[in-house]
Design a protein around this motif. Structure first.
Motif, mmCIF file in Angstrom:
data_model
loop_
_atom_site.group_PDB
_atom_site.id
_atom_site.type_symbol
_atom_site.label_atom_id
_atom_site.label_comp_id
_atom_site.label_asym_id
_atom_site.label_seq_id
_atom_site.Cartn_x
_atom_site.Cartn_y
_atom_site.Cartn_z
ATOM 1 N N LEU A 297 0.865 -1.228 0.039
ATOM 2 C CA LEU A 297 -0.178 0.056 -0.077
ATOM 3 C C LEU A 297 0.833 1.252 -0.012
ATOM 4 C CD1 LEU A 297 -2.623 1.352 0.317
ATOM 5 C CD2 LEU A 297 -2.591 1.182 2.825
ATOM 6 N N ARG A 300 2.279 1.759 -3.517
ATOM 7 C CA ARG A 300 1.531 2.175 -4.345
ATOM 8 C C ARG A 300 1.222 3.571 -4.098
ATOM 9 N NH1 ARG A 300 -2.069 -1.787 -3.714
ATOM 10 N NH2 ARG A 300 -3.553 -0.519 -2.368
ATOM 11 N N ARG A 301 0.994 4.054 -2.943
ATOM 12 C CA ARG A 301 0.754 5.327 -2.678
ATOM 13 C C ARG A 301 1.782 6.275 -3.130
ATOM 14 N NH1 ARG A 301 -3.621 5.658 1.027
ATOM 15 N NH2 ARG A 301 -5.252 4.401 0.219
ATOM 16 N N ARG A 302 3.003 5.752 -2.873
ATOM 17 C CA ARG A 302 4.371 6.842 -3.456
ATOM 18 C C ARG A 302 4.309 6.708 -4.869
ATOM 19 N NH1 ARG A 302 7.754 3.933 -1.136
ATOM 20 N NH2 ARG A 302 8.077 4.738 0.619
ATOM 21 N N ASP A 304 1.393 6.801 -6.875
ATOM 22 C CA ASP A 304 0.601 7.840 -7.221
ATOM 23 C C ASP A 304 0.839 9.094 -6.700
ATOM 24 O OD1 ASP A 304 -1.036 5.454 -7.946
ATOM 25 O OD2 ASP A 304 -2.036 5.418 -5.874
ATOM 26 N N LEU A 305 1.630 9.469 -5.845
ATOM 27 C CA LEU A 305 2.106 10.612 -5.249
ATOM 28 C C LEU A 305 2.988 11.270 -6.441
ATOM 29 C CD1 LEU A 305 1.909 12.928 -3.386
ATOM 30 C CD2 LEU A 305 3.834 11.807 -2.170
#
Length: 524
Positions: A297, A300-302, A304-305
């Motif tokens: 998670l 994936r968030r990194r 997306d950022l």
């Protein structure tokens, strides 16, 4: 004359002696007996602790009594309609001339009767809702303290402790009870209620789950767990309860009332705690999976950022249009402020000119000019008004004097007319009153003469007499006079006593008679 009976040589018995002799004869002849019959008229133990009922079959019945000490030792309690085998001694009760059996032990009449009793009790408790599924509660996943109700010397407690040690060691509190015998039911019920009575956080910890356990046996051996007191205690327990009585094929009533039934005591231990090794492995697996999911998670968030940051415009591109708009607005602001100030100044001057016409100084000057123009006219008008009012009041006064004189003359005339009328009425009233008095006197004289002619005393003056009885009641016929009756004769000049007696007739028996007569009465 009655014929005399021959004397008998049979001994005379008192009632007590005969009752005692019959009692000894019956007890010597029978002693202890085993009696089979159906319980009838049982209403529970008396307030003294003794139980009274009857045993009957299709042809006869016998009174039965169980003394308080024997009743506490019974394995089964008598119930209405139960077929039992009673062991006791035959005796009599002299107070009512009856024979009875004093029961020492009581047992069901065969396994069929015991099963019928068990089924009847199960239906009764089920009808009360003690076996309802919605009453059952889930067991705690991992209890801190486990309460066990069983015998401390049997193999059951050792099996439970070993299974708990193998799966997940927990603190165990054992409440020792007898799991077979006369006191089994009361001890088990007391143990369940005792565990529930412990205060949470007290010196003795309160269990989170209870296990009622016993090994296998016959239906008679397990009968204590079918008693109503045990079933009700299990149903009332606020602590989740697991029943582990007998083997897997054994079923008792506590199994229906408990929250969970275990096939064996060992199975009960497996129900209340999980396997520690399996639980630790499951926790480790969940921890590993949670860590991996967290890392995925975060990655994936990194990503997306970073993608979102590339799509965002630069700060210079964002602020350039805003800065240009600010410069244009600042260039237009100063001329607009000057125009706005001039407009407000013009409106202020216009308002000042308007206020000059309505200022207090201008108003006072206008009012003073108007007052000077009026001059002495108000004073002259007030003087003229006063003179007019004075003249009006004088005229009203003259009219009032004239009216008063006319009113006085009219009142004097009316009084004179009234005086004359009163005089004429008085002259006519005296002759009329005298004539009325004369007429009343003539009428009174006539009535007096009529009264004298009707008064019975006038008749007495002509030689007659009035007869009264001793009570003063007038007698108006000879039939009313009793032989020897005291009479009172009233003459014109007084009264005399006399005694009644009839001539030429048979004397009558005196009887009370109420004679109603007028004051004048009957004369003779």
């Amino acid at each position: 004359m009655f014929a005399e009976k021959a004397p008998s040589n049979a001994p005379e018995w008192s009632v007590s002696d005969l009752a005692g002799a019959l009692k000894r004869t019956l007890e010597d002849a029978f002693g202890h007996v085993r009696l089979r019959g159906e319980v009838s008229g049982y209403r529970g133990p008396h307030s003294s602790g003794h139980a009274y009922f009857c045993l009957k079959d299709q042809n006869a019945r016998i009174d039965a009594v169980i003394w308080k000490g024997s009743f506490a030792r019974l394995k089964i309690r008598p119930e209405e309609g139960m077929e039992v085998i009673a062991t006791g001694r035959i005796t009599t009760f002299p107070g009512s001339s009856k024979y009875q059996i004093v029961i020492d032990t009581l047992e069901p009449a065969g396994i069929g009767a015991l099963m019928a009793l068990l089924e009847e009790r199960r239906r009764k408790l089920n009808a009360e809702g003690l076996f309802a599924q919605e009453r059952k509660r889930p067991l705690p996943f991992l209890p801190r303290v486990i309460g066990v109700v069983t015998s401390p010397t049997g193999a059951v407690i050792r099996d439970i402790l070993h299974r708990l040690e193998d799966r997940f060691p927990r603190r165990v509190l054992v409440w020792p009870v007898r799991v077979q015998g006369d006191t089994c039911a009361s001890e088990v019920a007391a143990a369940i209620r005792g565990f529930n009575a412990l205060e949470p956080g007290g010196r003795i910890p309160r269990p989170d789950v209870l296990i009622v356990a016993r090994g296998g046996g016959s239906i008679e051996d397990l009968w204590g767990f079918n008693e109503e007191i045990v079933v009700r205690a299990a149903a009332e327990s606020a602590i989740p309860l697991v029943s582990a009585v007998g083997h897997e094929t054994d079923t008792t009533l506590i199994d229906y009332a408990s929250d969970r039934r275990a096939p064996t005591p060992t199975g009960a231990a497996e129900m209340v705690v999980p396997v520690r090794v399996e639980l630790m492995a499951a926790v480790n697996d969940l921890s590993r999976r949670h860590m991996e999911a967290t890392l995925r998670l975060v990655e994936r968030r990194r990503s997306d950022l970073r993608a979102t940051a590339r799509a965002l415009p630069t700060p210079e591109a964002l602020f350039s249009p805003k800065r240009q708009r600010l410069d244009l607005a600042a260039a237009k602001l100063y001329p607009a402020l000057a125009r706005n100030a001039r407009g407000h100044e013009e409106r202020l001057l216009k308002v000042a000119r308007q206020l000059a016409h309505v200022s207090p100084v201008a108003n006072v000057a206008r009012m003073r000019a108007r007052l000077d123009a009026v001059g002495p006219r108000p004073h002259n008008a007030v003087c003229r008004s006063i003179l007019l009012r004075e003249e009006s009041l004088k005229q009203i006064g003259r009219r009032l004097v004239v009216s008063r004189e006319a009113l006085l003359r009219a009142e004097r005339t009316r009084l004179a007319q009234g005086h004359e009328l009163t005089r004429r009425v008085a002259e006519r009233l005296v002759p009329a009153l005298q004539g009325q008095i004369a007429r009343k006197a003539d009428r009174l004289e006539a009535v007096s003469k009529l009264f004298d002619s009707l008064n019975y005393k006038s008749v007495l003056k002509r030689g007659f007499a009035l007869v009264r009885d001793a009570d003063g009641q007038p007698l108006n016929s000879a039939e009313a006079v009793l032989d020897g009756q005291a009479l009172v004769l009233e003459f014109a000049d007084g009264k005399a006593d006399a005694t009644g007696g009839r001539i030429g007739s048979r004397p009558r028996v005196a009887k009370p008679k109420l004679v109603a007569a007028e004051e004048q009465g009957a004369l003779f």
